[in-house]
Scaffold this motif. Structure first.
Motif, PDB file in Angstrom:
ATOM      1  N   GLU A 125       0.955  -1.050  -0.031  1.00  0.00           N
ATOM      2  CA  GLU A 125       0.160   0.051  -0.099  1.00  0.00           C
ATOM      3  C   GLU A 125       1.044   1.221   0.267  1.00  0.00           C
ATOM      4  OE1 GLU A 125      -3.218   0.790   0.047  1.00  0.00           O
ATOM      5  OE2 GLU A 125      -3.721  -1.269  -0.586  1.00  0.00           O
ATOM      6  N   ALA A 126       2.249   1.039   0.451  1.00  0.00           N
ATOM      7  CA  ALA A 126       2.953   2.273   0.692  1.00  0.00           C
ATOM      8  C   ALA A 126       3.485   2.676  -0.642  1.00  0.00           C
ATOM      9  CB  ALA A 126       3.749   2.125   1.824  1.00  0.00           C
ATOM     10  N   ARG A 127       3.681   1.789  -1.728  1.00  0.00           N
ATOM     11  CA  ARG A 127       4.316   2.150  -2.984  1.00  0.00           C
ATOM     12  C   ARG A 127       3.742   3.189  -3.492  1.00  0.00           C
ATOM     13  NH1 ARG A 127       6.451  -2.143  -6.391  1.00  0.00           N
ATOM     14  NH2 ARG A 127       5.243  -0.966  -8.321  1.00  0.00           N
ATOM     15  N   LEU A 128       4.511   4.157  -4.117  1.00  0.00           N
ATOM     16  CA  LEU A 128       4.327   5.247  -4.724  1.00  0.00           C
ATOM     17  C   LEU A 128       2.818   5.256  -5.761  1.00  0.00           C
ATOM     18  CD1 LEU A 128       4.561   8.394  -4.969  1.00  0.00           C
ATOM     19  CD2 LEU A 128       6.533   8.007  -6.584  1.00  0.00           C
ATOM     20  N   ASP A 129       3.222   4.486  -6.568  1.00  0.00           N
ATOM     21  CA  ASP A 129       2.454   4.245  -7.677  1.00  0.00           C
ATOM     22  C   ASP A 129       0.914   3.813  -6.987  1.00  0.00           C
ATOM     23  OD1 ASP A 129       2.738   1.585  -7.002  1.00  0.00           O
ATOM     24  OD2 ASP A 129       3.143   0.838  -9.008  1.00  0.00           O
ATOM     25  N   ASN A 130       0.678   2.937  -6.116  1.00  0.00           N
ATOM     26  CA  ASN A 130      -0.563   2.638  -5.109  1.00  0.00           C
ATOM     27  C   ASN A 130      -1.157   3.971  -4.708  1.00  0.00           C
ATOM     28  OD1 ASN A 130      -2.280   0.607  -4.137  1.00  0.00           O
ATOM     29  ND2 ASN A 130      -1.631   1.576  -2.124  1.00  0.00           N
ATOM     30  N   VAL A 131      -0.166   4.780  -3.997  1.00  0.00           N
ATOM     31  CA  VAL A 131      -0.630   5.968  -3.196  1.00  0.00           C
ATOM     32  C   VAL A 131      -1.292   6.913  -4.268  1.00  0.00           C
ATOM     33  CG1 VAL A 131       0.130   7.913  -1.838  1.00  0.00           C
ATOM     34  CG2 VAL A 131       0.927   5.626  -1.438  1.00  0.00           C
ATOM     35  N   VAL A 132      -0.851   6.858  -5.362  1.00  0.00           N
ATOM     36  CA  VAL A 132      -1.210   7.987  -6.451  1.00  0.00           C
ATOM     37  C   VAL A 132      -2.648   7.389  -6.619  1.00  0.00           C
ATOM     38  CG1 VAL A 132      -0.999   8.682  -8.893  1.00  0.00           C
ATOM     39  CG2 VAL A 132       0.981   8.675  -7.210  1.00  0.00           C
ATOM     40  N   PRO A 182       5.232   7.904   6.249  1.00  0.00           N
ATOM     41  CA  PRO A 182       4.296   8.664   7.006  1.00  0.00           C
ATOM     42  C   PRO A 182       4.766  10.239   7.153  1.00  0.00           C
ATOM     43  CG  PRO A 182       4.626   6.746   8.250  1.00  0.00           C
ATOM     44  CD  PRO A 182       5.520   6.727   7.080  1.00  0.00           C
ATOM     45  N   GLY A 183       3.826  11.042   6.489  1.00  0.00           N
ATOM     46  CA  GLY A 183       4.282  12.623   6.396  1.00  0.00           C
ATOM     47  C   GLY A 183       4.708  13.006   5.099  1.00  0.00           C
ATOM     48  N   GLY A 192      -1.595  15.321  -1.685  1.00  0.00           N
ATOM     49  CA  GLY A 192      -2.158  14.421  -0.693  1.00  0.00           C
ATOM     50  C   GLY A 192      -1.014  14.129   0.288  1.00  0.00           C
ATOM     51  N   LYS A 193      -1.238  13.876   1.463  1.00  0.00           N
ATOM     52  CA  LYS A 193      -0.426  13.513   2.429  1.00  0.00           C
ATOM     53  C   LYS A 193      -0.555  12.071   3.018  1.00  0.00           C
ATOM     54  CE  LYS A 193       1.520  15.978   5.911  1.00  0.00           C
ATOM     55  NZ  LYS A 193       1.746  16.843   7.367  1.00  0.00           N
ATOM     56  N   PHE A 194       0.441  11.289   2.988  1.00  0.00           N
ATOM     57  CA  PHE A 194       0.450   9.912   3.647  1.00  0.00           C
ATOM     58  C   PHE A 194       0.447  10.209   5.065  1.00  0.00           C
ATOM     59  CE2 PHE A 194       2.295   5.624   4.271  1.00  0.00           C
ATOM     60  CZ  PHE A 194       1.520   4.754   3.523  1.00  0.00           C
ATOM     61  N   LEU A 195      -0.491   9.683   5.761  1.00  0.00           N
ATOM     62  CA  LEU A 195      -0.523   9.970   7.090  1.00  0.00           C
ATOM     63  C   LEU A 195       0.280   9.004   8.003  1.00  0.00           C
ATOM     64  CD1 LEU A 195      -4.156  11.460   7.406  1.00  0.00           C
ATOM     65  CD2 LEU A 195      -1.956  12.904   7.260  1.00  0.00           C
ATOM     66  N   THR A 196      -0.257   7.762   7.489  1.00  0.00           N
ATOM     67  CA  THR A 196       0.647   6.801   8.424  1.00  0.00           C
ATOM     68  C   THR A 196       0.110   5.171   7.808  1.00  0.00           C
ATOM     69  OG1 THR A 196       0.360   5.430  10.564  1.00  0.00           O
ATOM     70  CG2 THR A 196      -1.761   6.328   9.628  1.00  0.00           C
ATOM     71  N   ARG A 197       0.685   4.123   7.935  1.00  0.00           N
ATOM     72  CA  ARG A 197       0.557   3.059   7.153  1.00  0.00           C
ATOM     73  C   ARG A 197      -0.877   2.540   7.677  1.00  0.00           C
ATOM     74  NH1 ARG A 197       6.132  -0.653   6.908  1.00  0.00           N
ATOM     75  NH2 ARG A 197       7.022   0.660   5.859  1.00  0.00           N
TER      76      ARG A 197
END
Length: 202
Positions: free
Chosen positions: A92-99, A136-137, A176-181
């Motif tokens: 889930e933390a992969r950049l393509d997945n976050v986008v 995160p962050g 967007g911000k990745f807050l936490t896993r």
């Protein structure tokens, strides 16, 4: 850059799930492909076959090939926490997945392409590595000159606000911000990660 480029509807039918997104072919033919597709439902799968199928499903779903997936599993095994859950958190933390999760792209493959073509910034810097692990962050944003791209505007217009609790979205900045896993219960994918752990434990 290696990635799966074969027929997606065939793979979705193999698993009986729209793992690449909505699929009309799967809706019409909700059974495995091939001459013995319907008959294969009646065959009993071995324990190994069930575990292998779950791993393959996760790989196709997140667009990860064998070596990358194996490396992620090793990283998850060496981390604190439940190995299967940590594995999904890393995916889930992969950049393509976050986008994709932020709604910037309609699918993971489209997100991967946006990242590869340098349309995405991480913390204000262009980053073109789809497998980059977002921390995160970290702030993920659309490059200024890419904000008018049709694929991005169309995807953002159809996104739902606050869809995922571990992400924060600022529509005015297209960032967007990745807050936490995410916790396992928050990840919507239908993956039985314990079967994958059992497979690698053999």
């Amino acid at each position: 850059m290696a990635r799966y480029t074969g027929p997606k509807s065939r793979i979705a039918r193999k698993f009986g799930e729209p793992i690449f997104g909505p699929d009309k072919a799967l809706e019409k033919k909700n059974f495995p492909p091939g001459f013995h597709g319907l008959a294969s439902r009646r065959r009993k799968k071995s324990e190994y076959g069930t575990q292998l199928k779950e791993k393959q499903k996760a790989k196709y779903m997140y667009g990860v090939l064998e070596r990358q997936f194996s490396n992620l599993f090793k990283k998850a095994s060496a981390s604190k926490g439940v190995t299967g859950e940590v594995l999904l958190q890393l995916l889930e933390a992969r950049l393509d997945n976050v986008v994709f999760r932020l709604g910037i792209a309609p699918t993971r493959s489209a997100a991967r392409q946006l990242v590869s073509h340098k349309h995405i910034n991480v913390n204000g810097e262009v980053l073109n590595i789809p497998s980059y692990t977002v921390r995160p962050g970290d702030v993920i944003s659309v490059r200024e000159k890419s904000k008018s791209l049709e694929v991005i505007t169309t995807s953002l217009n159809s996104r739902r606000s606050s869809k995922f609790a571990w992400l924060e979205w600022d529509n005015s900045q297209l960032a967007g911000k990745f807050l936490t896993r995410p916790e396992r219960a928050e990840i919507p994918e239908n993956i039985k990660e314990q079967l994958i752990v059992e497979l690698y434990s053999k």
